[in-house]
Design a protein around this motif. Structure first.
Motif, PDB file in Angstrom:
ATOM      1  N   VAL A 197     -32.500 -79.731  34.100  1.00 18.38           N
ATOM      2  CA  VAL A 197     -31.180 -79.579  33.482  1.00 18.38           C
ATOM      3  C   VAL A 197     -30.296 -80.743  33.916  1.00 18.38           C
ATOM      4  CG1 VAL A 197     -29.098 -78.181  33.494  1.00 18.38           C
ATOM      5  CG2 VAL A 197     -31.336 -77.078  33.381  1.00 18.38           C
ATOM      6  N   MET A 198     -30.384 -81.036  35.223  1.00 24.34           N
ATOM      7  CA  MET A 198     -29.488 -82.036  35.779  1.00 24.34           C
ATOM      8  C   MET A 198     -29.736 -83.429  35.221  1.00 24.34           C
ATOM      9  SD  MET A 198     -28.990 -79.813  38.586  1.00 24.34           S
ATOM     10  CE  MET A 198     -29.872 -80.249  40.054  1.00 24.34           C
TER      11      MET A 198
ATOM     12  N   ILE B 176     -27.488 -84.252  32.359  1.00 22.54           N
ATOM     13  CA  ILE B 176     -26.113 -84.394  32.842  1.00 22.54           C
ATOM     14  C   ILE B 176     -25.945 -85.745  33.547  1.00 22.54           C
ATOM     15  CG2 ILE B 176     -24.521 -83.511  34.596  1.00 22.54           C
ATOM     16  CD1 ILE B 176     -24.380 -81.801  32.219  1.00 22.54           C
ATOM     17  N   GLU B 177     -26.942 -86.106  34.337  1.00 28.88           N
ATOM     18  CA  GLU B 177     -26.902 -87.414  35.012  1.00 28.88           C
ATOM     19  C   GLU B 177     -26.850 -88.536  33.974  1.00 28.88           C
ATOM     20  OE1 GLU B 177     -26.503 -88.158  38.015  1.00 28.88           O
ATOM     21  OE2 GLU B 177     -27.360 -86.657  39.379  1.00 28.88           O
TER      22      GLU B 177
ATOM     23  N   THR C 153     -24.404 -77.540  41.972  1.00 26.79           N
ATOM     24  CA  THR C 153     -24.851 -78.342  43.114  1.00 26.79           C
ATOM     25  C   THR C 153     -24.667 -79.829  42.832  1.00 26.79           C
ATOM     26  OG1 THR C 153     -27.122 -78.604  42.350  1.00 26.79           O
ATOM     27  CG2 THR C 153     -26.637 -76.622  43.617  1.00 26.79           C
ATOM     28  N   LEU C 154     -24.621 -80.158  41.533  1.00 23.19           N
ATOM     29  CA  LEU C 154     -24.502 -81.569  41.158  1.00 23.19           C
ATOM     30  C   LEU C 154     -23.061 -82.051  41.228  1.00 23.19           C
ATOM     31  CD1 LEU C 154     -26.118 -83.965  39.705  1.00 23.19           C
ATOM     32  CD2 LEU C 154     -25.065 -83.084  37.624  1.00 23.19           C
TER      33      LEU C 154
ATOM     34  N   LYS D 230     -27.557 -68.019  35.944  1.00 22.88           N
ATOM     35  CA  LYS D 230     -28.925 -68.153  35.452  1.00 22.88           C
ATOM     36  C   LYS D 230     -29.701 -69.192  36.255  1.00 22.88           C
ATOM     37  CE  LYS D 230     -27.596 -66.704  30.795  1.00 22.88           C
ATOM     38  NZ  LYS D 230     -27.003 -67.196  29.544  1.00 22.88           N
TER      39      LYS D 230
ATOM     40  N   CYS E 235     -29.006 -72.606  36.960  1.00 25.19           N
ATOM     41  CA  CYS E 235     -29.195 -73.978  36.465  1.00 25.19           C
ATOM     42  C   CYS E 235     -28.878 -75.037  37.506  1.00 25.19           C
ATOM     43  CB  CYS E 235     -28.359 -74.219  35.209  1.00 25.19           C
ATOM     44  SG  CYS E 235     -26.569 -74.257  35.485  1.00 25.19           S
ATOM     45  N   ASN E 236     -28.094 -74.655  38.539  1.00 21.79           N
ATOM     46  CA  ASN E 236     -27.781 -75.566  39.645  1.00 21.79           C
ATOM     47  C   ASN E 236     -26.839 -76.714  39.277  1.00 21.79           C
ATOM     48  OD1 ASN E 236     -29.146 -74.193  41.656  1.00 21.79           O
ATOM     49  ND2 ASN E 236     -31.098 -75.180  41.163  1.00 21.79           N
ATOM     50  N   LEU E 237     -26.155 -76.606  38.141  1.00 17.78           N
ATOM     51  CA  LEU E 237     -25.199 -77.673  37.810  1.00 17.78           C
ATOM     52  C   LEU E 237     -24.092 -77.757  38.867  1.00 17.78           C
ATOM     53  CD1 LEU E 237     -24.749 -77.409  33.933  1.00 17.78           C
ATOM     54  CD2 LEU E 237     -25.855 -79.226  35.227  1.00 17.78           C
TER      55      LEU E 237
ATOM     56  N   CYS F  17     -29.448 -70.416  26.960  1.00 18.37           N
ATOM     57  CA  CYS F  17     -30.530 -70.670  27.924  1.00 18.37           C
ATOM     58  C   CYS F  17     -29.958 -71.159  29.254  1.00 18.37           C
ATOM     59  CB  CYS F  17     -31.463 -71.767  27.410  1.00 18.37           C
ATOM     60  SG  CYS F  17     -32.163 -71.473  25.803  1.00 18.37           S
ATOM     61  N   VAL F  18     -30.820 -71.159  30.250  1.00 17.49           N
ATOM     62  CA  VAL F  18     -30.454 -71.697  31.558  1.00 17.49           C
ATOM     63  C   VAL F  18     -30.053 -73.161  31.401  1.00 17.49           C
ATOM     64  CG1 VAL F  18     -31.262 -72.220  33.879  1.00 17.49           C
ATOM     65  CG2 VAL F  18     -32.105 -70.182  32.676  1.00 17.49           C
ATOM     66  N   GLY F  19     -28.848 -73.485  31.863  1.00 12.98           N
ATOM     67  CA  GLY F  19     -28.429 -74.879  31.871  1.00 12.98           C
ATOM     68  C   GLY F  19     -27.868 -75.388  30.565  1.00 12.98           C
TER      69      GLY F  19
END
Lengths: 262, 179, 90, 360
Positions: free
Chosen positions: A213-214, A217-218, C17-18, C11, C13-15, A17-19
């Protein structure tokens, strides 16, 4: 050669999946393998069932995608029958710690020369988000709709207690450290266990206050505590909050190992 | 001709080994055919254990003992469990030290355990005494064959003791025959 | 070296950018043909790896590439500069 | 020599170099003998944590190119079923010895039965076909175990040695041949797709560690080995080929003893009950009694029945409630009389002779 050369280009993009953090863990693992200078034809990836277990399908080596929970048992046969092969197992928390728990502890006890990378997303992702043995108490899943009422396994503690030579934990945020940890596992003879906490935005995150998603991770970033620092805090009598994730190399020793290349 | 032999005693007497040795003697040294079977199971440890061997000039087809021609009984419990159903034409060798009952067929009393203890100093060879007596009394296998089969089967260093036990068995059976 | 995002794999997710220390990625604004909003690059020449990879002969930093779960970030050689005729008028 | 020991010796003679197992009565002597002998041949014996792991390790070992086997009994056999399906779909050669005991569940650990004959054929989920042999003597424990490896390598399927406690535990004469016939695994030609089969329907084997870069998965896969689990045609083609590669060879590989093909009444047996039938035929003065003794039970070659053109009745003694009798029945319009027997004891020859009198 770089780690990118280990991918089966014709099968990308993968099904995650995305992320999803699994792709990151594959990057780190392949990067560590690439750093070892191993040949593709001497390297074998083995997996069971679940999201994590699709990983070997994207790697251009011999690979065995087996039944649920049994990857380590299959890998044991490969390694014992041909110790010249480098055998790496991808697994997940459900695959490793629930249905495959017995194989896990016995492989640690035998200290067989495998490297096991566990993508721990704390949930059954592929089947749609059911509680797993590592779902934290209180966390929501489709089978723990009122919050998990069970304690979670400390997979690293389990591996170390059962006799593994090398045990490490990082997260999908700690890409450099995770790569080094996998490499440490590949270098160390005997059973090496690397737990990589990964975000599962689809099935864990959105049910557990990680809307983006972030966010997860944060969380990994802010709640990771290096084992050395944790030890120091304990010595100083400071309490370590329950939600902290202890990361680092948690065990490294050289007990006699099985199936080591001669 | 098909001969069926049933051995019974208590676990630890070497009941299974006795049957294996007779089978081995027949196959390896008398050029006959034999099949050895036994009762497996927890009851074989401590309780009455049973093993059997079938010796034939032709290949043995049916491998199980149906009506034994010869019984070798080494415990009272073994007698009660496996020895009471004897047919009239059978012959029974019994260890008279340990078996108190007597069957309804021809029988030969061999004080195997007493002799093992008193003459040879080791209880453990009572089964070999019974084997010697079996061979001397019935001739199911030749004396040379049983000797070789015993030597094949016993632990190294105990060969002489076991051969003395076998010969003691020959003697005891002959005494009964002539006595 | 030039950083490229493979639109066939990303996809969204923009990781990236983090994690980028130079903040060269920012969330995209429009969806591509696959319906994915791929991040955009903001002055990528600030990326150490873009500038110095050739000089050091190895990947520097590279955290964006490593964390990218979809194997969509890589660097490619930039084409040599086309010679351009410049007329200077005196 | 004991049947179980002969089984292990037959495997060693066939070049078996990996054994993964877990102790279970009445098969344990096979593992014990392999533990004793395999290290001396340069092979590997490993006692796994359960039967699931045992068959998994055997399959893993097989992918490195070695001949690998395990041995078990009832409950352990049930545990192996999922991974046996994996061996089927991944076309992994392996030999599984089942010294059958009384079931269901723990049942009669020390007594003989033939209650797993349908389980070995159908026990894993999905449609497939396998090969099963059934020894009736200590000699056949040796010979058929050795042959099992050849069949397994030739067809790339699990091959079962479906023995029983009686044959496994009895001791009789074994003549060890100087060599056993050996048919090697056909290897994949470099450049060929790993799961594309030729006319024999069996693809070449891409041994791990030889540079094939093969992906092996229990998912439905295409000829490249890549997962392709939602395509109806890929699945249909794969499963049909897995079944056909075995079933189309059933006459070619069938193995049976045929006694008195002119007979009107024919016993059909496999494994230990064969010995009771042989005794009946030996003792009887009648010459209209035949015997079909199956050494290879699955795939069942129905053409064997036509080897008895005059047969009116087939009598099938089994140590179960008629598992193979059911298979025989569906291939013939002649009378099939199952002679089921439970409890662990063998059919008594006099009982079978009595039945014979009643039948004809």
């Amino acid at each position: 050669m770089t780690y990118a050369d280990w991918f089966r280009e014709d099968r990308l993009p993968h099904i995650y999946c995305v992320g999803c953090g699994n792709g990151t863990v594959i990057n780190c693992t392949l990067s560590a393998v690439d750093q070892m200078g191993w040949e593709k034809e001497e390297t074998v990836f083995v997996s069971g069932i679940g999201c994590s277990s699709r990983a070997p399908g994207y790697i251009v080596t011999d690979s065995l995608h087996t039944t649920h929970g049994r990857a380590i048992a299959f890998a044991t046969g490969i390694k014992m029958a041909n110790p010249d092969l480098r055998v790496i197992v991808f697994t997940g928390d459900g695959d490793l710690a629930a249905i495959g728990g017995n194989h896990f502890i016995h492989a640690c006890r035998r200290n067989i020369d495998l490297t096991v990378v566990c993508m721990n997303n704390m949930i059954y992702g592929m089947t749609g988000g059911q509680g797993s043995p590592t779902t934290p108490p209180g966390a929501l899943s489709t089978t723990t709709p009122y919050g998990s009422g069970e304690a979670a396994f400390d997979l690293c503690g389990l591996a170390a207690a059962a006799g593994a030579n090398y045990v490490a934990r990082y997260t999908s945020y700690h890409v450099k450290e995770l790569t080094r940890a996998v490499r440490g596992g590949l270098e160390n003879p005997g059973f090496s266990f690397i737990e990589a906490l990964v975000q599962c935005p689809t099935n864990y995150g959105r049910r557990n206050k990680f809307r983006q998603v972030m966010d997860q991770i944060e969380y990994f970033k802010s709640h990771a505590l290096l084992v050395q620092k944790a030890d120091r805090m304990r010595e100083e009598g400071k309490k370590i909050p329950d939600d902290m994730i202890i990361i680092g190399i948690l065990a490294r020793r050289n007990r006699p190992a099985l199936g080591v290349r001669k | 001709m098909r001969t069926e032999i049933r051995f019974s005693g208590f676990g630890g007497q070497g009941i299974i080994l006795a049957a294996v040795i007779v089978g081995r003697a027949a196959v390896m040294y008398d050029n006959k055919h034999a099949v050895q079977t036994q009762v497996y199971g927890p009851e074989a440890r401590g309780g009455a254990s049973m093993s059997a061997v079938i010796i034939d000039d032709e290949p043995v087809l049916f491998p199980k003992v149906t009506s034994p021609d010869i019984y070798v009984i080494m415990s009272q419990e073994g007698f009660e469990k496996y020895g009471v159903s004897v047919t009239e034409g059978a012959v029974m060798l019994l260890d008279s030290t340990l078996v108190h009952s007597r069957p309804a067929c021809r029988y030969i009393e061999i004080p195997a355990t007493r002799e093992a203890r008193e003459s040879l100093g080791r209880d453990i060879v009572a089964n070999i005494i019974m084997l010697g007596a079996l061979v001397a009394a019935t001739g199911v296998v030749s004396r040379e064959a049983i000797e070789k089969a015993i030597l094949d089967s016993v632990p190294r260093g105990t060969e002489e003791l076991n051969l003395r036990a076998m010969k003691k068995g020959f003697e005891l059976a002959e005494q009964v025959k002539h006595g | 070296m030039r950083l490229v995002i493979d639109e066939r794999r990303c996809k969204g997710c923009n990781l990236c950018t983090l994690v980028c220390p130079y903040r060269i990625f920012r969330p995209g604004t429009t969806a591509n043909r696959r319906g994915v909003i791929v991040p955009e690059l903001d002055r990528p020449e600030r990326c150490a790896n873009c500038r110095l990879q050739r000089l050091y002969g190895r990947t520097l930093c590279g955290v964006c590439q490593m964390i990218c779960p979809d194997q969509a970030i890589s660097w490619e050689e930039e084409g040599a500069c086309e010679p351009v005729k410049v007329a200077i008028e005196y | 020599m004991q049947g179980n020991t002969a089984c292990a010796e037959g495997a060693l003679a066939a070049g078996c170099r990996f054994f993964g197992g877990y102790p279970i009565t009445p098969s344990t002597e096979v593992a014990e003998h392999m533990a004793l002998k395999l290290p001396k041949t340069g092979g590997v014996f490993i006692q796994m944590e359960d039967e699931i792991a045992s068959i998994a390790a055997v399959i893993g070992a097989s992918w490195t190119g070695v001949r690998a086997m395990t041995a078990t009994s009832g409950p352990g056999f049930s545990l192996m079923m999922e991974n046996l399906g994996f061996a089927v779909i991944t076309e992994t050669p392996c030999v599984v010895v089942n010294i059958q005991r009384g079931g269901p569940s723990t049942g009669q650990p020390t007594m003989a039965a033939q209650g797993d004959m349908l389980q070995c054929r159908f026990g894993s989920h999905g449609d497939y076909s396998v090969i099963a042999l059934s020894p009736a003597s200590v000699q056949e424990m040796y010979d058929l175990t050795a042959e099992a490896f050849n069949l397994s390598d030739r067809f790339r399927v699990p091959v079962f040695v479906m023995a029983d406690e009686i044959i496994g535990h009895m001791r009789e004469k074994l003549v060890v041949p100087d060599t056993v016939p050996r048919q090697e695994r056909k290897l994949l030609k470099k450049g060929d797709l790993p799961f594309r089969a030729g006319d024999d329907l069996v693809p070449g084997f891409p041994t791990f560690g030889k540079g094939y870069s093969v992906h092996v998965t229990g998912l439905t896969h295409d000829e490249r080995g890549y997962p392709c689990a939602t395509s109806p045609s890929v699945h249909e083609d794969l499963v049909n080929r897995l079944v056909d590669k075995v079933e189309s060879a059933r006459d070619a590989i069938s193995s049976a003893d045929i006694v008195n093909p002119d007979a009107r009444v024919v016993f059909i047996s496999y494994g230990a009950p064969s010995r009771a039938v042989q005794q009946v035929l030996h003792d009887t003065s009648r010459d209209d009694i035949g015997h079909l003794r199956l050494k290879l039970v699955w795939p069942f070659a129905e053409s064997l029945l036509s080897r008895f053109p005059d047969a009116e009745t087939f009598i099938v003694p089994e140590l179960n409630l008629g598992q193979m009798a059911r298979e025989i029945q569906r291939h013939t319009d002649r009378t099939v009389i199952p002679v089921p027997k439970l409890g662990g004891a063998l059919h008594n020859p006099s009982d079978l002779a009595g039945l014979l009198e009643e039948v004809a």
